[in-house]
Scaffold this active site. Structure first.
Site, PDB file in Angstrom:
ATOM      1  N   GLY A  29       0.998  -1.268   0.102  1.00 10.95           N
ATOM      2  CA  GLY A  29       0.105   0.299  -0.318  1.00 10.95           C
ATOM      3  C   GLY A  29       0.767   0.934  -0.113  1.00 10.95           C
ATOM      4  O   GLY A  29       2.417   1.370  -0.250  1.00 10.95           O
ATOM      5  N   GLY A  35       3.179   3.375   2.017  1.00  6.37           N
ATOM      6  CA  GLY A  35       3.907   3.104   3.042  1.00  6.37           C
ATOM      7  C   GLY A  35       4.493   4.518   3.169  1.00  6.37           C
ATOM      8  O   GLY A  35       4.852   4.762   4.148  1.00  6.37           O
ATOM      9  N   LYS A  67       4.625  12.437  -2.277  1.00  7.14           N
ATOM     10  CA  LYS A  67       5.857  11.252  -1.818  1.00  7.14           C
ATOM     11  C   LYS A  67       6.840  11.850  -0.639  1.00  7.14           C
ATOM     12  O   LYS A  67       6.963  13.107  -0.596  1.00  7.14           O
ATOM     13  CB  LYS A  67       6.382  10.794  -3.072  1.00  7.14           C
ATOM     14  CG  LYS A  67       8.144  10.267  -2.651  1.00  7.14           C
ATOM     15  CD  LYS A  67       8.426   9.920  -4.493  1.00  7.14           C
ATOM     16  CE  LYS A  67       9.543   8.490  -3.833  1.00  7.14           C
ATOM     17  NZ  LYS A  67       9.938   8.111  -5.242  1.00  7.14           N
ATOM     18  N   ARG A 100       3.456  14.496  -6.490  1.00  9.64           N
ATOM     19  CA  ARG A 100       4.457  14.077  -7.617  1.00  9.64           C
ATOM     20  C   ARG A 100       3.146  13.456  -8.569  1.00  9.64           C
ATOM     21  O   ARG A 100       0.878  14.157  -7.603  1.00  9.64           O
ATOM     22  CB  ARG A 100       4.671  11.837  -7.611  1.00  9.64           C
ATOM     23  CG  ARG A 100       4.379  11.143  -8.811  1.00  9.64           C
ATOM     24  CD  ARG A 100       3.817   9.515  -8.793  1.00  9.64           C
ATOM     25  NE  ARG A 100       5.030   9.729  -7.979  1.00  9.64           N
ATOM     26  CZ  ARG A 100       4.942   8.000  -7.267  1.00  9.64           C
ATOM     27  NH1 ARG A 100       3.749   7.543  -6.558  1.00  9.64           N
ATOM     28  NH2 ARG A 100       6.411   7.250  -7.086  1.00  9.64           N
ATOM     29  N   ASP A 132       2.948  -4.429  -8.387  1.00  6.49           N
ATOM     30  CA  ASP A 132       2.455  -2.931  -7.722  1.00  6.49           C
ATOM     31  C   ASP A 132       3.242  -1.999  -8.083  1.00  6.49           C
ATOM     32  O   ASP A 132       3.433  -0.767  -7.516  1.00  6.49           O
ATOM     33  CB  ASP A 132       2.512  -2.957  -6.009  1.00  6.49           C
ATOM     34  CG  ASP A 132       4.300  -2.680  -5.700  1.00  6.49           C
ATOM     35  OD1 ASP A 132       4.967  -4.357  -6.273  1.00  6.49           O
ATOM     36  OD2 ASP A 132       5.266  -2.574  -5.321  1.00  6.49           O
ATOM     37  N   ASN A 133       3.669  -1.556  -9.273  1.00  8.34           N
ATOM     38  CA  ASN A 133       4.641  -0.339  -9.699  1.00  8.34           C
ATOM     39  C   ASN A 133       4.374  -0.897 -11.255  1.00  8.34           C
ATOM     40  O   ASN A 133       5.029   0.418 -11.532  1.00  8.34           O
ATOM     41  CB  ASN A 133       6.219  -0.531  -9.484  1.00  8.34           C
ATOM     42  CG  ASN A 133       6.612  -1.222  -8.892  1.00  8.34           C
ATOM     43  OD1 ASN A 133       6.558  -0.277  -7.867  1.00  8.34           O
ATOM     44  ND2 ASN A 133       8.339  -0.965  -7.654  1.00  8.34           N
ATOM     45  N   ASP A 167       6.160   4.769 -10.355  1.00  8.52           N
ATOM     46  CA  ASP A 167       6.965   4.644  -9.225  1.00  8.52           C
ATOM     47  C   ASP A 167       8.459   3.928  -9.910  1.00  8.52           C
ATOM     48  O   ASP A 167       9.713   3.422  -9.616  1.00  8.52           O
ATOM     49  CB  ASP A 167       6.905   2.931  -8.662  1.00  8.52           C
ATOM     50  CG  ASP A 167       5.534   3.942  -8.002  1.00  8.52           C
ATOM     51  OD1 ASP A 167       5.477   4.580  -7.712  1.00  8.52           O
ATOM     52  OD2 ASP A 167       5.795   2.260  -6.463  1.00  8.52           O
TER      53      ASP A 167
END
EC number: 2.7.7.-
Length: 480
Positions: free
Chosen positions: A84, A86, A107, A170, A246-247, A256
């Site tokens: 998630g 993080g 970020k 971002r 996840d990227n 990412d």
């Protein structure tokens, strides 16, 4: 002006409201004015006092809906449900002048429910690298998230060594990853999966609603966009380094940034991530990994599509990737006809620079200067195998003569697709070293040339040089 908060409002149980945590002595050091204006964001937001008040003020409404998203992902091929946001939060969405919505994501915002006992911070090193890379790719024409502003601090954080924390806003069409869909599918939360699909249809894939099967149209769109993106990576010599699901963005954009690298000497087997011991994410593996990741995503479509429909969508990947890659490579060589001879010229050129270990980008830039009727000694002298280079050059010149395009026109077109300046990891490191000592002048100079990658200027000659031996093939850590 206020931001929209459609994700947090409609999918609030697919994550958690999380306010950013202030860092020690935050300083706004860089603003992407062009991007700020494109998003119609007030210039008054981007002053030291204003942005600190908005992000960290006790009474600020700017972070009332800041949101950490929950997702999972396949990491180096293994499923991990415990992922998630993080270290970041979605601040909200801004609309550009065309009415298109863009996420603003902070970020390095501090701990979230998905930090897994980590500090939730981003280090200055990785933040600068993402800022530089996203701008470099964007100005080459490669789809990517972008950097809106950079905030430094005096707050110490601990990775392999003590470093300073930083923050960056971002910008992306959304921050929805393959892993969002995977998580709710594998977790058996099909109601949440349906709501995620419904949200995507409303906000990001509305054109698919006109199709007989909206889910099939959406999957096909993600497949072709991902294929097109990875074709561009391959043509421009970009190694992402950590293509976990996840990227991977559902929008087919570079997302990412971690241990990425642009190629130096052309080596298809190059691995930029020093944690990738088996070379899963090597440069030459990126096309196959892209398809693997799409297959992982496609499992989440099985409640809505048949196996045959999913296979049909995935089958479009290779053709889409090869069509885009072949076209880009022809353009990089100044060849306009899609023939077998053209394909052979491209393949033999790549083999030549591989066998001689020539710099990928400098070799293509030299090619821009070829005279179809000349000896082209600088290009020949660029190679160790000069006889082989001469033989290839003769075939190349014949192809140029046959197509009949004026040399000046061809050269101009080639200079607009073969960059003079790319982001070398050693140049990024020099900028980082200076910035960590409070000097951002080298970072800004490097950023400027990366925002104008095709414009050769004598005063920036140092950024067009091949890397020194110590700066070649640098492997980068995942730590951020």
């Amino acid at each position: 002006m206020n931001l929209d908060h459609s994700y947090a409002t409609h999918l609030g149980d697919l994550g958690a409201l999380t306010k950013p945590l202030r860092v020690a002595n935050p300083q706004l050091v860089e603003v992407n004015h062009t991007l700020r204006d494109a998003l119609q964001l007030p210039a008054s937001w981007f002053t030291q006092s204003s942005i600190m008040s908005m992000l960290f003020g006790n009474t600020s409404s700017f972070t009332t809906h800041s949101f950490a998203q929950k997702y999972g992902g396949h990491q180096f091929g293994g499923w991990n449900p415990d992922l998630g946001d993080g270290r970041g939060v979605l601040l909200g969405e801004a609309k550009d002048k065309f009415g298109k919505s863009w996420d603003l994501h902070l970020k390095g915002a501090g701990p979230t429910p998905y930090s897994r006992f980590a500090d939730g911070r981003a280090v200055l090193r990785s933040t600068l690298r993402e800022y530089l890379a996203s701008e470099a790719l964007h100005h080459m024409g490669i789809p990517t998230s972008r950097a809106l502003c950079l905030i430094t601090s005096d707050e110490p954080v601990y990775r392999e060594k003590q470093e300073k924390a930083a923050m960056m806003i971002r910008v992306s069409q959304s921050h929805i990853r393959f892993g969002h869909f995977e998580y709710f599918y594998h977790n058996g939360e099909l109601d949440k999966l349906k709501r995620l699909f419904d949200y995507c249809f409303e906000h990001h894939f509305s054109a698919c609603l006109h199709s007989e099967s909206p889910h099939l149209a959406m999957l096909e769109k993600i497949v072709t966009d991902t294929a097109t993106l990875i074709a561009k990576w391959q043509a421009y010599g970009f190694n992402h380094g950590v293509m976990n699901t996840d990227n991977m963005s559902i929008h087919g954009i570079t997302f990412d940034f971690g241990p990425y690298a642009f190629l130096d000497d052309f080596n298809p087997k190059f691995v930029c991530n020093h944690s990738d011991h088996r070379g899963r994410y090597a440069f030459e593996q990126q096309p196959s990994v892209g398809l693997w990741n799409l297959n992982a995503l496609a499992h989440a479509f099985t409640p809505y599509l048949s196996v045959e429909q999913i296979k049909g969508a995935l089958s479009q990947y290779e053709a889409s990737l090869m069509a885009e890659f072949s076209q880009l490579m022809r353009q990089k060589l100044g060849l306009y006809e899609n023939t077998q001879n053209t394909a052979e010229l491209v393949n033999r050129w790549l083999d030549l620079i591989y066998q001689d270990k020539r710099d990928y980008h400098i070799s293509f830039r030299l090619l821009c200067e070829v005279d179809e009727h000349g000896e082209n000694q600088p290009l020949v002298d660029h190679f160790i195998q000069r006889d082989t280079a001469k033989t290839w050059l003769e075939h190349y010149q014949n192809a140029l003569i046959t197509q009949g395009v004026k040399r000046q026109e061809r050269q101009a077109n080639m200079r607009n697709i073969n960059p003079e300046y790319v982001l070398r990891n050693y140049q990024a490191q020099l900028a980082i070293d200076a910035a960590q000592n409070g000097d951002f002048s080298r970072f800004r100079k490097l950023l400027h040339v990366l925002q104008h990658p095709f414009e050769s200027k004598p005063e920036y000659a140092e950024f067009a040089k091949p890397p020194p031996n110590w700066g070649k093939h640098m492997e980068i850590s995942c730590s951020s």
